[in-house]
Motif scaffolding. Structure first.
Motif, PDB file in Angstrom:
ATOM      1  N   GLY A   9      12.348  -9.694   3.906  1.00 23.92           N
ATOM      2  CA  GLY A   9      11.283  -9.132   5.083  1.00 23.92           C
ATOM      3  C   GLY A   9       9.747  -8.991   4.527  1.00 23.92           C
ATOM      4  O   GLY A   9       9.801  -8.863   3.408  1.00 23.92           O
ATOM      5  N   GLN A  10       9.214  -8.464   5.566  1.00 27.85           N
ATOM      6  CA  GLN A  10       7.540  -8.267   5.333  1.00 27.85           C
ATOM      7  C   GLN A  10       7.470  -6.965   4.288  1.00 27.85           C
ATOM      8  O   GLN A  10       6.785  -7.050   3.308  1.00 27.85           O
ATOM      9  CB  GLN A  10       6.685  -7.802   6.565  1.00 27.85           C
ATOM     10  N   LEU A  11       8.312  -5.997   4.384  1.00 32.30           N
ATOM     11  CA  LEU A  11       8.355  -4.657   3.680  1.00 32.30           C
ATOM     12  C   LEU A  11       9.229  -4.984   2.509  1.00 32.30           C
ATOM     13  O   LEU A  11       8.958  -4.766   1.310  1.00 32.30           O
ATOM     14  CB  LEU A  11       8.838  -3.396   4.380  1.00 32.30           C
ATOM     15  N   GLY A  12      10.603  -5.367   2.654  1.00 31.19           N
ATOM     16  CA  GLY A  12      11.344  -5.591   1.576  1.00 31.19           C
ATOM     17  C   GLY A  12      11.027  -6.352   0.494  1.00 31.19           C
ATOM     18  O   GLY A  12      11.381  -6.217  -0.559  1.00 31.19           O
ATOM     19  N   SER A  13      10.411  -7.627   0.984  1.00 32.97           N
ATOM     20  CA  SER A  13      10.242  -8.464  -0.291  1.00 32.97           C
ATOM     21  C   SER A  13       9.090  -8.091  -1.327  1.00 32.97           C
ATOM     22  O   SER A  13       9.041  -8.313  -2.230  1.00 32.97           O
ATOM     23  CB  SER A  13       9.623  -9.855   0.507  1.00 32.97           C
ATOM     24  N   ALA A 136      14.134   9.863   2.571  1.00 34.21           N
ATOM     25  CA  ALA A 136      13.960   9.490   3.643  1.00 34.21           C
ATOM     26  C   ALA A 136      12.176   9.263   3.761  1.00 34.21           C
ATOM     27  O   ALA A 136      11.446  10.251   3.602  1.00 34.21           O
ATOM     28  CB  ALA A 136      14.028  10.227   4.911  1.00 34.21           C
ATOM     29  N   LEU A 137      11.748   7.942   3.132  1.00 38.57           N
ATOM     30  CA  LEU A 137      10.304   7.686   2.962  1.00 38.57           C
ATOM     31  C   LEU A 137       9.755   7.686   4.332  1.00 38.57           C
ATOM     32  O   LEU A 137       9.894   6.595   5.323  1.00 38.57           O
ATOM     33  CB  LEU A 137      10.415   6.424   2.571  1.00 38.57           C
ATOM     34  N   ARG A 138       8.903   8.590   4.810  1.00 42.96           N
ATOM     35  CA  ARG A 138       8.261   8.890   5.941  1.00 42.96           C
ATOM     36  C   ARG A 138       6.837   7.988   6.182  1.00 42.96           C
ATOM     37  O   ARG A 138       5.740   8.578   5.955  1.00 42.96           O
ATOM     38  CB  ARG A 138       7.970  10.106   6.508  1.00 42.96           C
ATOM     39  N   ASN A 139       7.100   6.759   6.207  1.00 41.26           N
ATOM     40  CA  ASN A 139       5.950   5.851   6.101  1.00 41.26           C
ATOM     41  C   ASN A 139       4.937   5.997   7.133  1.00 41.26           C
ATOM     42  O   ASN A 139       5.282   6.338   8.358  1.00 41.26           O
ATOM     43  CB  ASN A 139       6.374   4.425   6.077  1.00 41.26           C
ATOM     44  N   GLY A 140       3.698   5.721   6.886  1.00 41.77           N
ATOM     45  CA  GLY A 140       2.572   5.852   7.894  1.00 41.77           C
ATOM     46  C   GLY A 140       2.862   4.310   8.800  1.00 41.77           C
ATOM     47  O   GLY A 140       3.432   3.751   8.460  1.00 41.77           O
ATOM     48  N   PHE A 141       1.962   4.508   9.840  1.00 43.11           N
ATOM     49  CA  PHE A 141       2.093   3.589  11.002  1.00 43.11           C
ATOM     50  C   PHE A 141       1.284   2.140  10.104  1.00 43.11           C
ATOM     51  O   PHE A 141       0.644   2.220   9.741  1.00 43.11           O
ATOM     52  CB  PHE A 141       1.438   3.842  11.937  1.00 43.11           C
ATOM     53  N   TYR A 142       2.441   1.061  10.077  1.00 38.95           N
ATOM     54  CA  TYR A 142       2.007  -0.150   9.575  1.00 38.95           C
ATOM     55  C   TYR A 142       0.721  -0.789  10.286  1.00 38.95           C
ATOM     56  O   TYR A 142       0.847  -0.911  11.216  1.00 38.95           O
ATOM     57  CB  TYR A 142       3.263  -1.279   9.599  1.00 38.95           C
ATOM     58  N   TRP A 169      -2.700   4.362  10.248  1.00 36.17           N
ATOM     59  CA  TRP A 169      -2.522   3.004   9.778  1.00 36.17           C
ATOM     60  C   TRP A 169      -2.543   2.855   8.019  1.00 36.17           C
ATOM     61  O   TRP A 169      -3.456   3.298   7.335  1.00 36.17           O
ATOM     62  CB  TRP A 169      -3.860   2.279  10.222  1.00 36.17           C
ATOM     63  N   THR A 170      -1.551   2.133   7.679  1.00 34.48           N
ATOM     64  CA  THR A 170      -1.064   2.335   6.299  1.00 34.48           C
ATOM     65  C   THR A 170      -0.634   0.873   5.851  1.00 34.48           C
ATOM     66  O   THR A 170       0.189   0.187   6.566  1.00 34.48           O
ATOM     67  CB  THR A 170      -0.168   3.434   5.880  1.00 34.48           C
ATOM     68  N   ALA A 171      -0.946   0.378   4.964  1.00 35.02           N
ATOM     69  CA  ALA A 171      -0.716  -1.076   4.267  1.00 35.02           C
ATOM     70  C   ALA A 171       0.747  -1.226   3.912  1.00 35.02           C
ATOM     71  O   ALA A 171       1.325  -0.360   3.027  1.00 35.02           O
ATOM     72  CB  ALA A 171      -1.588  -1.386   2.954  1.00 35.02           C
ATOM     73  N   HIS A 172       1.578  -2.329   4.136  1.00 34.94           N
ATOM     74  CA  HIS A 172       2.427  -2.544   3.585  1.00 34.94           C
ATOM     75  C   HIS A 172       2.600  -2.500   2.102  1.00 34.94           C
ATOM     76  O   HIS A 172       3.514  -1.853   1.475  1.00 34.94           O
ATOM     77  CB  HIS A 172       3.080  -3.839   4.063  1.00 34.94           C
ATOM     78  N   ASP A 173       1.550  -3.060   1.341  1.00 36.49           N
ATOM     79  CA  ASP A 173       1.627  -3.257   0.069  1.00 36.49           C
ATOM     80  C   ASP A 173       1.574  -1.769  -0.646  1.00 36.49           C
ATOM     81  O   ASP A 173       2.472  -1.536  -1.651  1.00 36.49           O
ATOM     82  CB  ASP A 173       0.315  -3.839  -0.624  1.00 36.49           C
ATOM     83  N   LEU A 269       0.861   6.788  -5.801  1.00 36.29           N
ATOM     84  CA  LEU A 269       0.181   5.435  -6.228  1.00 36.29           C
ATOM     85  C   LEU A 269      -0.842   5.950  -7.442  1.00 36.29           C
ATOM     86  O   LEU A 269      -0.949   5.173  -8.273  1.00 36.29           O
ATOM     87  CB  LEU A 269      -0.534   5.053  -5.264  1.00 36.29           C
ATOM     88  N   GLY A 270      -1.484   6.905  -7.412  1.00 32.76           N
ATOM     89  CA  GLY A 270      -2.404   7.181  -8.448  1.00 32.76           C
ATOM     90  C   GLY A 270      -3.788   6.604  -8.516  1.00 32.76           C
ATOM     91  O   GLY A 270      -4.424   6.361  -9.159  1.00 32.76           O
ATOM     92  N   ARG A 271      -3.813   6.463  -6.941  1.00 33.37           N
ATOM     93  CA  ARG A 271      -5.085   5.751  -6.638  1.00 33.37           C
ATOM     94  C   ARG A 271      -5.355   5.691  -5.217  1.00 33.37           C
ATOM     95  O   ARG A 271      -4.429   6.214  -4.522  1.00 33.37           O
ATOM     96  CB  ARG A 271      -4.993   4.117  -7.073  1.00 33.37           C
ATOM     97  N   PRO A 272      -6.490   5.176  -4.566  1.00 34.78           N
ATOM     98  CA  PRO A 272      -6.863   5.371  -3.009  1.00 34.78           C
ATOM     99  C   PRO A 272      -5.990   4.351  -2.503  1.00 34.78           C
ATOM    100  O   PRO A 272      -5.779   3.242  -2.918  1.00 34.78           O
ATOM    101  CB  PRO A 272      -8.333   5.131  -3.118  1.00 34.78           C
ATOM    102  N   ALA A 273      -5.475   4.722  -1.356  1.00 36.46           N
ATOM    103  CA  ALA A 273      -4.828   3.614  -0.431  1.00 36.46           C
ATOM    104  C   ALA A 273      -5.759   2.806   0.109  1.00 36.46           C
ATOM    105  O   ALA A 273      -7.045   3.011   0.128  1.00 36.46           O
ATOM    106  CB  ALA A 273      -4.057   4.391   0.789  1.00 36.46           C
ATOM    107  N   ARG A 274      -5.057   1.624   0.628  1.00 43.47           N
ATOM    108  CA  ARG A 274      -5.835   0.551   1.086  1.00 43.47           C
ATOM    109  C   ARG A 274      -6.497   0.873   2.621  1.00 43.47           C
ATOM    110  O   ARG A 274      -5.773   1.657   3.446  1.00 43.47           O
ATOM    111  CB  ARG A 274      -5.201  -0.714   1.195  1.00 43.47           C
ATOM    112  N   THR A 275      -7.567   0.788   2.630  1.00 49.42           N
ATOM    113  CA  THR A 275      -8.297   1.102   4.109  1.00 49.42           C
ATOM    114  C   THR A 275      -8.054   0.034   5.219  1.00 49.42           C
ATOM    115  O   THR A 275      -7.981  -1.128   4.692  1.00 49.42           O
ATOM    116  CB  THR A 275      -9.646   1.605   3.900  1.00 49.42           C
ATOM    117  N   VAL A 276      -8.278   0.307   6.492  1.00 47.36           N
ATOM    118  CA  VAL A 276      -8.215  -0.709   7.442  1.00 47.36           C
ATOM    119  C   VAL A 276      -9.440  -1.789   7.277  1.00 47.36           C
ATOM    120  O   VAL A 276      -9.159  -2.860   7.342  1.00 47.36           O
ATOM    121  CB  VAL A 276      -8.396  -0.104   8.900  1.00 47.36           C
ATOM    122  N   ARG A 277     -10.487  -1.142   6.938  1.00 45.42           N
ATOM    123  CA  ARG A 277     -11.760  -1.745   6.583  1.00 45.42           C
ATOM    124  C   ARG A 277     -11.463  -2.939   5.476  1.00 45.42           C
ATOM    125  O   ARG A 277     -11.775  -4.209   5.590  1.00 45.42           O
ATOM    126  CB  ARG A 277     -12.719  -0.963   6.188  1.00 45.42           C
TER     127      ARG A 277
END
Length: 284
Positions: A9-13, A136-142, A169-173, A269-277
């Motif tokens: 799947g999109q996340l699992g892969s 339980a990984l409380r992921n942000g909104f994909y 909004w948070t990136a799958h990667d 992650l030790g780095r900034p998360a990806r932004t929507v921009r």
């Protein structure tokens, strides 16, 4: 051995890709409904076994020998999702897993207006009651959810949707990398995590502005009444249950359920998360 469900799947892969960067492929297994779709993983040395959340016996075979199992929440509509998640958790426990991980959501709640959050809350409770170490990984909104709406907006120049509110909004990667770290490293995340989100809160008006900026085409945010939006969506071919499901997301957003961010993801992650921009600029 680390075993990951939903690995095609999109996340699992993405999670599998990140995990085998950290541990040998021979120490990784996947549980998938269609093994043929995981042939590329098998070629890399990953153990591929067929597993279905509705077939507990098959899951025990898929999970055999696992020290850690990551259960990606079942893509099943209604009450069956909780039962399916519980069946997968039980199979992981029966297989002797020393830690069970689950992809939950930042807005998991027993009182949410968005149906998946009820599933996540119930699954978290079940995990917590077993006495087995869990995460339980409380992921942000994909952020990929935006893709359902942006194509039409670029065609019409209007992002015409029901009233909303801020989203995490948070990136799958980024979330895949976080899951891989939690799977491969000891003592990183335990229990129900803090929100794993990008740092920015954006509503659809903000997204329209960013879309205009990234494409050079003016896109205007237009608020449509719930009933009018649902009628138009169904007339365009969306099943009524899917339209009502989607409205639940907007209702939850305007109640502020997704208006939560935190630093945990970026620290992990030790780095900034990806932004929507950045994701819009990349065409994602």
């Amino acid at each position: 051995m680390i075993v990951i469900t939903g690995a095609t799947g999109q996340l699992g892969s993405r999670i599998v890709e990140r995990v085998i960067e950290r541990v040998p492929a021979g120490e990784v297994g996947v549980s998938v409904r269609d093994a043929a779709k995981a042939s590329a993983l098998a070629a890399q040395g990953v153990r591929v076994r067929t597993g279905d959340f509705t077939d507990p016996a098959g899951l025990e075979h898929a999970f055999a020998g696992a020290d850690r199992v990551l259960i990606i929440s079942a893509a099943i509509r209604g009450d069956g999702a909780v039962a399916a998640n519980q069946a997968a958790i039980d199979a992981a426990r029966a297989a002797g897993a020393q830690r069970i991980l689950y992809t939950s959501h930042q807005a998991a709640s027993k009182t949410s207006l968005f149906a998946p959050q009820l599933t996540h809350a119930a699954t978290e409770d079940y995990l917590a009651g077993l006495g087995v170490p869990f995460t339980a990984l409380r992921n942000g909104f994909y952020a990929s959810t935006l893709n359902y709406y942006l194509g039409a907006a670029l065609q019409t120049g209007e992002l015409a949707l029901p009233e909303d509110g801020p989203f995490s909004w948070t990136a799958h990667d980024d979330l895949a990398e976080a899951a891989a770290i939690a799977l491969a490293d000891d003592g990183v995340l335990d229990g129900v995590t803090a929100p794993l989100t990008a740092p920015e809160l954006l509503d659809f008006a903000d997204v329209a502005a960013l879309l205009s900026e990234s494409t050079g085409r003016r896109v205007t945010r237009v608020v449509v009444g719930d009933d009018d939006w649902k009628a138009a969506a169904v007339a365009d071919g969306m099943p009524e249950f899917a339209a009502e499901f989607t409205l639940g997301m907007f209702r939850a957003a305007r109640r502020g359920e997704f208006a939560v961010t935190g630093p945990t993801l970026e620290k992990l992650l030790g780095r900034p998360a990806r932004t929507v921009r950045e994701q819009l600029a990349a065409g994602r």
